[in-house]
Design a protein around this motif. Structure first.
Motif, PDB file in Angstrom:
ATOM      1  N   TYR A 168       0.897  -1.163   0.000  1.00  0.00           N
ATOM      2  CA  TYR A 168       0.000   0.000   0.000  1.00  0.00           C
ATOM      3  C   TYR A 168       0.931   1.206   0.000  1.00  0.00           C
ATOM      4  O   TYR A 168       1.457   1.574   1.043  1.00  0.00           O
ATOM      5  CB  TYR A 168      -0.867   0.037   1.259  1.00  0.00           C
ATOM      6  CG  TYR A 168      -1.947  -1.024   1.308  1.00  0.00           C
ATOM      7  CD1 TYR A 168      -3.026  -0.989   0.420  1.00  0.00           C
ATOM      8  CD2 TYR A 168      -1.906  -2.036   2.256  1.00  0.00           C
ATOM      9  CE1 TYR A 168      -4.032  -1.947   0.487  1.00  0.00           C
ATOM     10  CE2 TYR A 168      -2.915  -2.992   2.326  1.00  0.00           C
ATOM     11  CZ  TYR A 168      -3.970  -2.942   1.429  1.00  0.00           C
ATOM     12  OH  TYR A 168      -4.962  -3.882   1.497  1.00  0.00           O
ATOM     13  N   PHE A 227       4.053   1.029   2.101  1.00  0.00           N
ATOM     14  CA  PHE A 227       3.888   0.026   3.152  1.00  0.00           C
ATOM     15  C   PHE A 227       3.805  -1.392   2.573  1.00  0.00           C
ATOM     16  O   PHE A 227       2.958  -1.675   1.721  1.00  0.00           O
ATOM     17  CB  PHE A 227       2.622   0.349   3.955  1.00  0.00           C
ATOM     18  CG  PHE A 227       2.343  -0.622   5.056  1.00  0.00           C
ATOM     19  CD1 PHE A 227       3.110  -0.600   6.215  1.00  0.00           C
ATOM     20  CD2 PHE A 227       1.326  -1.566   4.937  1.00  0.00           C
ATOM     21  CE1 PHE A 227       2.855  -1.500   7.237  1.00  0.00           C
ATOM     22  CE2 PHE A 227       1.074  -2.468   5.949  1.00  0.00           C
ATOM     23  CZ  PHE A 227       1.845  -2.439   7.108  1.00  0.00           C
ATOM     24  N   SER A 237      -3.765  -7.749  14.826  1.00  0.00           N
ATOM     25  CA  SER A 237      -4.378  -6.728  13.987  1.00  0.00           C
ATOM     26  C   SER A 237      -3.322  -6.058  13.115  1.00  0.00           C
ATOM     27  O   SER A 237      -2.239  -5.737  13.589  1.00  0.00           O
ATOM     28  CB  SER A 237      -5.073  -5.697  14.879  1.00  0.00           C
ATOM     29  OG  SER A 237      -5.679  -4.732  14.077  1.00  0.00           O
ATOM     30  N   GLY A 238      -3.658  -5.889  11.845  1.00  0.00           N
ATOM     31  CA  GLY A 238      -2.737  -5.234  10.931  1.00  0.00           C
ATOM     32  C   GLY A 238      -1.692  -6.157  10.342  1.00  0.00           C
ATOM     33  O   GLY A 238      -0.781  -5.708   9.641  1.00  0.00           O
ATOM     34  N   SER A 239      -1.828  -7.474  10.594  1.00  0.00           N
ATOM     35  CA  SER A 239      -0.803  -8.389  10.100  1.00  0.00           C
ATOM     36  C   SER A 239      -0.993  -8.748   8.627  1.00  0.00           C
ATOM     37  O   SER A 239      -0.115  -9.350   8.019  1.00  0.00           O
ATOM     38  CB  SER A 239      -0.785  -9.661  10.950  1.00  0.00           C
ATOM     39  OG  SER A 239      -2.062 -10.242  10.972  1.00  0.00           O
ATOM     40  N   GLY A 240      -2.142  -8.386   8.056  1.00  0.00           N
ATOM     41  CA  GLY A 240      -2.334  -8.625   6.626  1.00  0.00           C
ATOM     42  C   GLY A 240      -3.282  -9.772   6.299  1.00  0.00           C
ATOM     43  O   GLY A 240      -3.354 -10.202   5.146  1.00  0.00           O
ATOM     44  N   LYS A 241      -4.027 -10.244   7.283  1.00  0.00           N
ATOM     45  CA  LYS A 241      -4.941 -11.368   7.046  1.00  0.00           C
ATOM     46  C   LYS A 241      -6.021 -11.001   6.032  1.00  0.00           C
ATOM     47  O   LYS A 241      -6.255 -11.735   5.071  1.00  0.00           O
ATOM     48  CB  LYS A 241      -5.606 -11.791   8.366  1.00  0.00           C
ATOM     49  CG  LYS A 241      -4.625 -12.068   9.486  1.00  0.00           C
ATOM     50  CD  LYS A 241      -5.331 -12.405  10.785  1.00  0.00           C
ATOM     51  CE  LYS A 241      -6.209 -11.288  11.352  1.00  0.00           C
ATOM     52  NZ  LYS A 241      -5.470 -10.132  11.890  1.00  0.00           N
ATOM     53  N   SER A 242      -6.674  -9.870   6.270  1.00  0.00           N
ATOM     54  CA  SER A 242      -7.726  -9.450   5.332  1.00  0.00           C
ATOM     55  C   SER A 242      -7.123  -9.204   3.956  1.00  0.00           C
ATOM     56  O   SER A 242      -7.682  -9.623   2.937  1.00  0.00           O
ATOM     57  CB  SER A 242      -8.395  -8.164   5.806  1.00  0.00           C
ATOM     58  OG  SER A 242      -8.995  -8.362   7.055  1.00  0.00           O
ATOM     59  N   THR A 243      -6.011  -8.514   3.950  1.00  0.00           N
ATOM     60  CA  THR A 243      -5.359  -8.215   2.680  1.00  0.00           C
ATOM     61  C   THR A 243      -5.104  -9.503   1.903  1.00  0.00           C
ATOM     62  O   THR A 243      -5.389  -9.584   0.701  1.00  0.00           O
ATOM     63  CB  THR A 243      -4.030  -7.476   2.927  1.00  0.00           C
ATOM     64  OG1 THR A 243      -4.291  -6.337   3.741  1.00  0.00           O
ATOM     65  CG2 THR A 243      -3.398  -7.049   1.622  1.00  0.00           C
ATOM     66  N   GLU A 251     -13.232 -12.648   9.386  1.00  0.00           N
ATOM     67  CA  GLU A 251     -13.745 -12.400  10.733  1.00  0.00           C
ATOM     68  C   GLU A 251     -15.280 -12.354  10.777  1.00  0.00           C
ATOM     69  O   GLU A 251     -15.867 -11.346  11.193  1.00  0.00           O
ATOM     70  CB  GLU A 251     -13.159 -11.100  11.300  1.00  0.00           C
ATOM     71  CG  GLU A 251     -11.638 -11.109  11.256  1.00  0.00           C
ATOM     72  CD  GLU A 251     -11.013 -10.219  12.309  1.00  0.00           C
ATOM     73  OE1 GLU A 251     -11.611 -10.086  13.392  1.00  0.00           O
ATOM     74  OE2 GLU A 251      -9.934  -9.673  12.051  1.00  0.00           O
TER      75      GLU A 251
END
Ligand SMILES: Nc1ncnc2c1ncn2[C@@H]1O[C@H](COP(=O)(O)OP(=O)(O)OP(=O)(O)O)[C@@H](O)[C@H]1O
Ligand SMILES: [Mg+2]
Lengths: 222, 253
Positions: free
Chosen positions: B21, B24, B46-52, B172
């Motif tokens: 991103y 990033f 949180s923010g580790s990139g799972k959704s991404t 989630e």
């Protein structure tokens, strides 16, 4: 005050006022329809990724919103014929009302589209829908619902603005009023009547908008 | 399950996927392959990139490097490849994302009709079948706002199933729910898993992971740190970060 009220002369011309009111109603409805189409198509272009689609819309909106309506209608009626585009007063009035209302509608509807959550759009894409379907089937209705009060008050404005179309002698209420006034010299009675008629027209429009809303936005939101 | 599927080519394979991103680095050299019928649980802070990661699989996000293949279709960014892949991949979001202006039934028939060209009759038959399966057929004529969170999420699952996908991605799916509704959604997902659906679930429901996952994958800072069968993953995590994470998660639940 020695003015003596006499509605007789004006009431004799009631049929003329009635027909002219229908003219006003027609111009308003046609203008709104055009404004809505311009508004929706404008938003599609305005929110597209392509700068070539966005820029003309931005320029259009700024030009229209920063110039007087009277000048816009004169431009269409008197200037365009010099470029070979000759439109009759009715068509000119509808065009002017639609273009003017459309520019405001673009900004209003854009706000509605932006209020639809990104998740809605992504859900559409994830289901395999294409962009056009996502906009038309998923985004548009909730977007219009979100801004319906602003859009309809803009459309009431548009309805009242039809009176400016008297300047090109379009067939509508204010022109009729001027005609009757110059025949009868009954200024107060004429404009009193016409004021009442405009109020009735606006009220009817609001009723119409409420009816449309009840049928089109018939889904609950928590 | 693991062995019988071994000789088939993977249903999903990611090779050396890199995603940024801007400046990033959100996904760092992710490689992952998922066989037909496999259930993967993806967890991490949180923010580790799972959704991404899962959003890259159905092209909701673009990747800068690496390859993603779903059912033999290489995701090359073309409309054709994106369409083909989205046809095979269903997705369920944290926030349900049901369309508020459509009834439950309309939510379910929209894509089959518009994307697959199904007739209304066929689409409705299919929708009723899957609504029945998530036990919510009786609410078919209601609007999303009239349903509880758990019901909405089950409709969202049915809606995705109506496209008859080969894989289901869950991001989630229970974390926006009130605690008392978590179970009904997890039970639905367990049912799906039992029926052999290939699934990738981002979730912190470790009970669910233990019960259905073939593999648990732990991500941190855009990388896959560790992956193992649930037994091994929970009992003897190798990496320090995994241990810390599990400590925090299990303390919470
Ligand atoms: N559209 C975006 N633009 C910029 N950065 C983003 C964007 N989306 C995600 N990120 C960043 O990428 C990283 C990974 O985000 P992602 O949503 O994949 O995390 P996650 O593991 O799903 O976290 P969570 O458990 O909070 O959902 C985060 O640092 C996030 O800030
Ligand atoms: Mg996430």
């Amino acid at each position: 005050m020695s003015y003596r009220f006499d509605f007789g002369a004006v009431l004799d011309r009631a049929p003329e006022l009635l027909w002219a009111s229908l003219g006003t109603l027609g111009l308003a409805l046609a203008g709104m329809l055009l404004a809505l189409v311009i508004g929706i198509l404008g938003v599609v272009a305005r929110t597209s990724k392509s700068e070539i689609a966005r820029t003309p819309v931005i320029v259009f909106v700024e030009v229209v919103r920063n110039t007087p309506f009277l000048v816009q209608i004169f431009f269409i009626y008197f200037a365009l014929p010099l470029m070979g585009i000759r439109l009759n007063p009715t068509v000119t009035a509808i065009m002017a009302l639609g273009i003017n209302g459309g520019a405001y509608a673009i900004e209003i509807i854009r706000g509605g589209v932006e209020s639809v959550s990104r998740g809605q759009i992504e859900a559409g894409f994830a289901l395999g829908l294409h962009k056009a379907d996502v906009f038309r089937l998923i985004v548009l209705k909730p977007a219009l619902r979100a801004i319906y009060p602003s859009l309809t008050s803009q459309f009431i404005m548009l309805t009242l603005t039809t009176s400016v179309c008297t300047s090109i002698a379009a067939y509508e209420l204010t022109s009729a009023a001027q005609r009757i006034e110059s025949d009868t010299f009954r200024s107060f009675e004429v404009y009193f009547m016409v004021t009442a008629i405009y109020l009735v027209i606006s009220t009817m429009m609001m009723g119409l908008f409420a009816l449309i809303s009840r049928h089109y936005f018939n889904y609950p939101t928590r | 399950m693991l062995n019988s599927a071994k000789d088939h080519p993977p249903l999903i394979s990611l090779e050396d996927v890199q995603k940024w991103y801007g400046a990033f680095h959100a996904l760092k050299s992710i490689s992952l392959s998922v066989r037909k019928g496999e259930k993967i649980v993806l967890c991490g802070p949180s923010g580790s990139g799972k959704s991404t990661l899962i959003r890259c699989i159905n092209a909701l996000e673009t990747i800068e490097e690496g390859t993603i293949v779903v059912e033999g279709q290489v995701l090359d960014g073309s409309t054709k490849s994106i369409d083909a892949i989205r046809r095979e991949v269903g997705m369920v979001f944290q926030s349900f994302n049901l369309f508020p202006h459509m009834t439950v039934l309309q939510n379910c028939t929209l894509a089959p009709m518009r994307v697959r060209g199904a007739s209304r009759t066929d689409a409705e038959r299919l929708a009723r079948k899957y609504l029945e399966r998530v036990r919510i057929l009786d609410q078919a004529e209601k609007y999303p706002a009239q349903l509880s969170g758990g019901q909405q999420q089950r409709v969202a699952i049915a809606r995705a199933l109506c496209m008859e996908p080969k894989v289901m991605l869950f991001d989630e799916p229970t974390s926006a729910l009130d605690p008392e509704m978590v179970k009904e959604v997890l039970d639905t997902m367990i049912g799906l898993a039992r029926d052999g659906m290939t699934m990738i679930c981002v979730t912190h429901e470790m009970g669910f992971a233990r019960q259905v996952a073939d593999r648990v994958i732990f991500m941190a800072s855009g990388e896959i740190i560790e992956e193992a069968e649930p037994e091994v993953f929970f009992k003897s995590p190798k990496h320090e970060r995994t241990k810390t994470f599990l400590g925090e998660i299990l303390a919470h639940h």
